[in-house]
Design a protein around this motif. Sequence first.
Motif, PDB file in Angstrom:
ATOM      1  N   THR A   1       0.834  -1.205   0.000  1.00  8.60           N
ATOM      2  CA  THR A   1       0.000   0.000   0.000  1.00  8.60           C
ATOM      3  C   THR A   1       0.864   1.249   0.000  1.00  8.60           C
ATOM      4  OG1 THR A   1      -1.730  -1.137   1.254  1.00  8.60           O
ATOM      5  CG2 THR A   1      -1.827   1.264   1.191  1.00  8.60           C
ATOM      6  N   LEU A   2       0.488   2.192  -0.842  1.00  7.99           N
ATOM      7  CA  LEU A   2       1.092   3.513  -0.817  1.00  7.99           C
ATOM      8  C   LEU A   2       0.124   4.438  -0.080  1.00  7.99           C
ATOM      9  CD1 LEU A   2       3.742   4.701  -2.021  1.00  7.99           C
ATOM     10  CD2 LEU A   2       2.332   5.718  -3.809  1.00  7.99           C
ATOM     11  N   TYR A   3       0.582   5.001   1.040  1.00  5.70           N
ATOM     12  CA  TYR A   3      -0.246   5.893   1.859  1.00  5.70           C
ATOM     13  C   TYR A   3       0.173   7.337   1.605  1.00  5.70           C
ATOM     14  CZ  TYR A   3      -1.234   1.632   4.554  1.00  5.70           C
ATOM     15  OH  TYR A   3      -1.605   0.365   4.943  1.00  5.70           O
ATOM     16  N   ILE A   4      -0.799   8.211   1.375  1.00  9.25           N
ATOM     17  CA  ILE A   4      -0.514   9.624   1.127  1.00  9.25           C
ATOM     18  C   ILE A   4      -1.201  10.466   2.190  1.00  9.25           C
ATOM     19  CG2 ILE A   4      -0.698  11.559  -0.485  1.00  9.25           C
ATOM     20  CD1 ILE A   4      -1.101   8.035  -1.798  1.00  9.25           C
ATOM     21  N   LEU A   5      -0.410  11.193   2.949  1.00 15.18           N
ATOM     22  CA  LEU A   5      -0.952  12.184   3.877  1.00 15.18           C
ATOM     23  C   LEU A   5      -0.761  13.551   3.242  1.00 15.18           C
ATOM     24  CD1 LEU A   5      -2.105  13.263   6.514  1.00 15.18           C
ATOM     25  CD2 LEU A   5       0.202  13.145   7.498  1.00 15.18           C
ATOM     26  N   GLU A   6      -1.859  14.143   2.768  1.00  9.64           N
ATOM     27  CA  GLU A   6      -1.822  15.486   2.188  1.00  9.64           C
ATOM     28  C   GLU A   6      -2.188  16.479   3.280  1.00  9.64           C
ATOM     29  OE1 GLU A   6      -3.886  17.949  -1.511  1.00  9.64           O
ATOM     30  OE2 GLU A   6      -5.022  16.444  -0.395  1.00  9.64           O
ATOM     31  N   TYR A   7      -1.290  17.447   3.508  1.00 14.38           N
ATOM     32  CA  TYR A   7      -1.567  18.428   4.562  1.00 14.38           C
ATOM     33  C   TYR A   7      -1.073  19.787   4.098  1.00 14.38           C
ATOM     34  CZ  TYR A   7      -2.615  19.851   9.345  1.00 14.38           C
ATOM     35  OH  TYR A   7      -3.169  20.441  10.442  1.00 14.38           O
ATOM     36  N   GLY A   8      -1.877  20.415   3.244  1.00 11.34           N
ATOM     37  CA  GLY A   8      -1.485  21.679   2.641  1.00 11.34           C
ATOM     38  C   GLY A   8      -0.821  21.453   1.296  1.00 11.34           C
TER      39      GLY A   8
ATOM     40  N   ALA B   1      -1.770   9.083  10.458  1.00 10.62           N
ATOM     41  CA  ALA B   1      -2.964   9.286   9.641  1.00 10.62           C
ATOM     42  C   ALA B   1      -2.580   9.380   8.167  1.00 10.62           C
ATOM     43  CB  ALA B   1      -3.681  10.564  10.072  1.00 10.62           C
ATOM     44  N   TYR B   2      -3.524   9.051   7.306  1.00 13.94           N
ATOM     45  CA  TYR B   2      -3.320   9.254   5.877  1.00 13.94           C
ATOM     46  C   TYR B   2      -4.614   9.742   5.259  1.00 13.94           C
ATOM     47  CZ  TYR B   2      -5.641   4.704   5.123  1.00 13.94           C
ATOM     48  OH  TYR B   2      -6.549   3.684   5.089  1.00 13.94           O
ATOM     49  N   THR B   3      -4.495  10.380   4.103  1.00 11.33           N
ATOM     50  CA  THR B   3      -5.639  10.954   3.396  1.00 11.33           C
ATOM     51  C   THR B   3      -6.153  10.017   2.311  1.00 11.33           C
ATOM     52  OG1 THR B   3      -4.474  13.051   3.693  1.00 11.33           O
ATOM     53  CG2 THR B   3      -6.489  13.099   2.389  1.00 11.33           C
ATOM     54  N   TYR B   4      -5.229   9.385   1.582  1.00 16.40           N
ATOM     55  CA  TYR B   4      -5.563   8.469   0.496  1.00 16.40           C
ATOM     56  C   TYR B   4      -4.617   7.276   0.542  1.00 16.40           C
ATOM     57  CZ  TYR B   4      -7.662  12.751  -1.387  1.00 16.40           C
ATOM     58  OH  TYR B   4      -8.389  13.909  -1.551  1.00 16.40           O
TER      59      TYR B   4
ATOM     60  N   TYR C   1       8.510   9.633  -3.168  1.00 19.53           N
ATOM     61  CA  TYR C   1       7.604   9.383  -4.288  1.00 19.53           C
ATOM     62  C   TYR C   1       8.289   8.563  -5.377  1.00 19.53           C
ATOM     63  CZ  TYR C   1       5.295  10.341  -8.747  1.00 19.53           C
ATOM     64  OH  TYR C   1       4.715  10.216  -9.987  1.00 19.53           O
ATOM     65  N   HIS C   2       9.512   8.956  -5.752  1.00 20.97           N
ATOM     66  CA  HIS C   2      10.219   8.273  -6.838  1.00 20.97           C
ATOM     67  C   HIS C   2      10.638   6.860  -6.432  1.00 20.97           C
ATOM     68  CE1 HIS C   2      10.831  12.646  -7.281  1.00 20.97           C
ATOM     69  NE2 HIS C   2      10.660  12.414  -8.566  1.00 20.97           N
ATOM     70  N   LEU C   3      11.185   6.729  -5.216  1.00 21.84           N
ATOM     71  CA  LEU C   3      11.623   5.417  -4.735  1.00 21.84           C
ATOM     72  C   LEU C   3      10.453   4.440  -4.662  1.00 21.84           C
ATOM     73  CD1 LEU C   3      13.571   3.416  -3.420  1.00 21.84           C
ATOM     74  CD2 LEU C   3      13.216   4.598  -1.240  1.00 21.84           C
ATOM     75  N   PHE C   4       9.370   4.866  -4.067  1.00 16.14           N
ATOM     76  CA  PHE C   4       8.227   3.971  -3.892  1.00 16.14           C
ATOM     77  C   PHE C   4       7.511   3.710  -5.211  1.00 16.14           C
ATOM     78  CE2 PHE C   4       8.014   5.881   0.616  1.00 16.14           C
ATOM     79  CZ  PHE C   4       9.052   5.042   1.022  1.00 16.14           C
TER      80      PHE C   4
ATOM     81  N   ASP D   1       6.580  18.729  -4.497  1.00 16.46           N
ATOM     82  CA  ASP D   1       5.447  18.767  -3.567  1.00 16.46           C
ATOM     83  C   ASP D   1       4.572  17.525  -3.749  1.00 16.46           C
ATOM     84  OD1 ASP D   1       6.359  21.441  -2.993  1.00 16.46           O
ATOM     85  OD2 ASP D   1       5.318  22.043  -4.814  1.00 16.46           O
ATOM     86  N   TYR D   2       5.217  16.356  -3.691  1.00 17.26           N
ATOM     87  CA  TYR D   2       4.588  15.125  -4.169  1.00 17.26           C
ATOM     88  C   TYR D   2       3.376  14.656  -3.367  1.00 17.26           C
ATOM     89  CZ  TYR D   2       8.374  14.995  -7.482  1.00 17.26           C
ATOM     90  OH  TYR D   2       9.232  15.328  -8.498  1.00 17.26           O
ATOM     91  N   PRO D   3       3.342  14.775  -2.030  1.00 21.44           N
ATOM     92  CA  PRO D   3       2.108  14.358  -1.352  1.00 21.44           C
ATOM     93  C   PRO D   3       0.873  15.108  -1.862  1.00 21.44           C
ATOM     94  CG  PRO D   3       3.875  14.587   0.237  1.00 21.44           C
ATOM     95  CD  PRO D   3       4.399  15.129  -1.062  1.00 21.44           C
ATOM     96  N   HIS D   4       1.025  16.422  -2.052  1.00 20.92           N
ATOM     97  CA  HIS D   4      -0.102  17.227  -2.536  1.00 20.92           C
ATOM     98  C   HIS D   4      -0.433  16.908  -3.988  1.00 20.92           C
ATOM     99  CE1 HIS D   4      -2.718  20.568  -3.414  1.00 20.92           C
ATOM    100  NE2 HIS D   4      -1.856  21.092  -4.261  1.00 20.92           N
ATOM    101  N   ASN D   5       0.571  16.857  -4.843  1.00 22.20           N
ATOM    102  CA  ASN D   5       0.319  16.625  -6.268  1.00 22.20           C
ATOM    103  C   ASN D   5      -0.220  15.221  -6.533  1.00 22.20           C
ATOM    104  OD1 ASN D   5       1.067  19.191  -7.094  1.00 22.20           O
ATOM    105  ND2 ASN D   5       3.223  18.648  -7.295  1.00 22.20           N
ATOM    106  N   LEU D   6       0.285  14.228  -5.800  1.00 19.36           N
ATOM    107  CA  LEU D   6      -0.234  12.876  -5.974  1.00 19.36           C
ATOM    108  C   LEU D   6      -1.673  12.779  -5.458  1.00 19.36           C
ATOM    109  CD1 LEU D   6       0.169   9.988  -6.859  1.00 19.36           C
ATOM    110  CD2 LEU D   6       1.293   9.509  -4.664  1.00 19.36           C
TER     111      LEU D   6
END
Length: 300
Positions: free
Chosen positions: A148-155, A202-205, A241-244, A263-268
């Motif tokens: 699983t790839l977990y993304i926490l977007e915070y701003g 926590a994660y967003t997506y 982002y690139h490694l995973f 700004d990979y968490p936000h852009n992803l």
Amino acid sequence: MKKSNYLLSFGITISVFAFIVIVASCQKSKDSFDELSDTKGIDLNQKTSSATFSHCLETYDLWEWSVSYACPQNSVELELNKKDIKRAKRIDSIIKANHPKYPVTSPVLVDPKQEAPQYFSILNYGIPTTSIIDEVGSAPETGGSVITLYILEYGSYGGVISLGIKNDAYGYSRAVAFYPNTNPIVKGMSYPGIFTNTSGLAYTYSISKTATFLGPFLNYLSKRQTPSVSHNYTINSFEGYHLFKEAIGLIGISLPTLTTSGDYPHNLAQAIRTWTPPANVTVNREGGFIPLRQGDGGDL
């Protein structure tokens, strides 16, 4: 003669007053931003029909970074935006209530690229691990582990991307993020990478897939076949982002296309919001918590 002058003066006064009223009403109709940007009791048809508002139909102030559509054009897009904001506010409340676990307690909206002379402070999430080889050394290579790839977007410039490995049959769970070994760093320079344990955050997506064999995936992630070599971190060129992305590509997960770099968490997260994944990939857009660390190996 005096009566004539009086009537003339009175007529002019009435005309001027009428002109002022007309001008004022026109100015009010052109200066409708406050009304048009008010999301309470929003009427899309009324807002769309206005020819005096030349910008986006919606503004979301602090939460604008979290929405699927910068300019919603219909009720469906507007409802998706409201759902996005609700999710972002839920994550915000979780972070504020557990601030020792997170580097910041408010969405990061200031662009760090504006710093001079090109030094960047990295917001590290998680607890550093001693060795990524040991950390994933007990990961079951067969038996259907969920990656699983977990993304926490915070701003716009905050958050973290984590990579998780979970196998319930073996009682095993890991989640790691990737960072440079020093802070701050200089743009264009490469730094030995370190991994942090992000279990429980926590994660967003999230994006998940069940993998039947993890050999090549683990080889690439931990460089266990060449233990004297490590992944190097370079901002915007080789981050988590690139490694995973490369690692999960080895088990058949392709990520959505990003429209901008950095700004990979936000852009992803932006890309995931409206992405249709392949049939064998599961996307969670509700958010949650990364599973807690389980199983032998590493710093446990």
